[in-house]
Design a protein around this motif. Structure first.
Motif: not given
Length: 226
Positions: A8, A10, A46, A48, A50
């Protein structure tokens, strides 16, 4: 289809269409973006995301951007994922038939189609389009003008007259979609090409996907509104 070594992060910036700067474990990493579309509504500061990690000294970067969260919705951004997922889906009989033969990247006349199938006496040409653009639960394609897309749609319509079964399959790389419609505002010519293709006998299909950070699979058929 399954991804390994997912982390994960940002999203921070996208200097060009091929790379993004992603913060992972408090460090900014350069990630390859596996989607050359604009994706401006997805890659917000910012957000999220992957990413997949690789240990390969021959790569320019050890990271690929795979998916992004838009609100509560997880969207796969890998432009190669729809074809891989559709290949698995076709092998499993997703089109309502178990093919005797499947060929990917099939060259026919002046076009390369994503899949060629044979089933008993039927021959199929299938083109796959990944969809990442969503507005108010409506999936839209394209997110930028595509002359290649129009060429494929027109080709499928033409090949119906030669005895092929043909389909254009819009793979929506998320779930929670109410229906699919062509993005007339961005490219009215593509929307018209789809209408002409349907009249010619091309199957216009849309499916949503089950998405996790580590996987993507074809899920349910979605209503198409032309």
């Amino acid at each position: 289809m399954i991804y390994n070594n997912i982390h994960e992060g940002r999203f921070k910036s996208r200097p060009n269409r091929f790379i993004a700067h992603i913060e992972i474990d408090n460090k900014i990493e350069i990630c390859h973006v596996k989607n050359t579309g604009r994706c401006k509504e997805l890659l917000l500061p910012d957000a999220t995301v992957y990413v997949q990690h690789f240990d390969n000294p021959n790569r320019k970067t050890n990271w690929d951007l795979i998916a992004v969260k838009k609100g509560d919705t997880l969207i796969n951004m890998d432009s190669q994922a729809p074809n891989k997922a559709v290949g698995e889906w076709l092998q499993a009989g997703g089109l309502g038939l178990l093919p005797d033969k499947i060929k990917a990247e099939y060259q026919y006349e002046d076009s390369r189609f994503d899949f060629y199938l044979e089933h008993e006496m039927e021959r199929w040409l299938i083109e796959v389009k990944g969809v990442t653009l969503e507005e108010d639960g409506i999936a839209l394609f394209p997110d930028a003008p595509t002359l290649r897309g129009i060429k494929h749609v027109d080709g499928l319509a033409r090949h119906v007259k030669e005895g092929f079964h043909t389909a254009i399959l819009f793979v929506i790389q998320m779930d929670g979609i109410r229906y699919f419609t062509p993005n007339t505002k961005t490219q009215p010519e593509f929307a018209q090409a789809l209408k002409n293709a349907e009249l010619a006998g091309v199957n216009i299909l849309a499916y949503d996907s089950a998405i996790t950070p580590e996987s993507m699979s074809i899920r349910n058929e979605i209503e198409v509104r032309l």
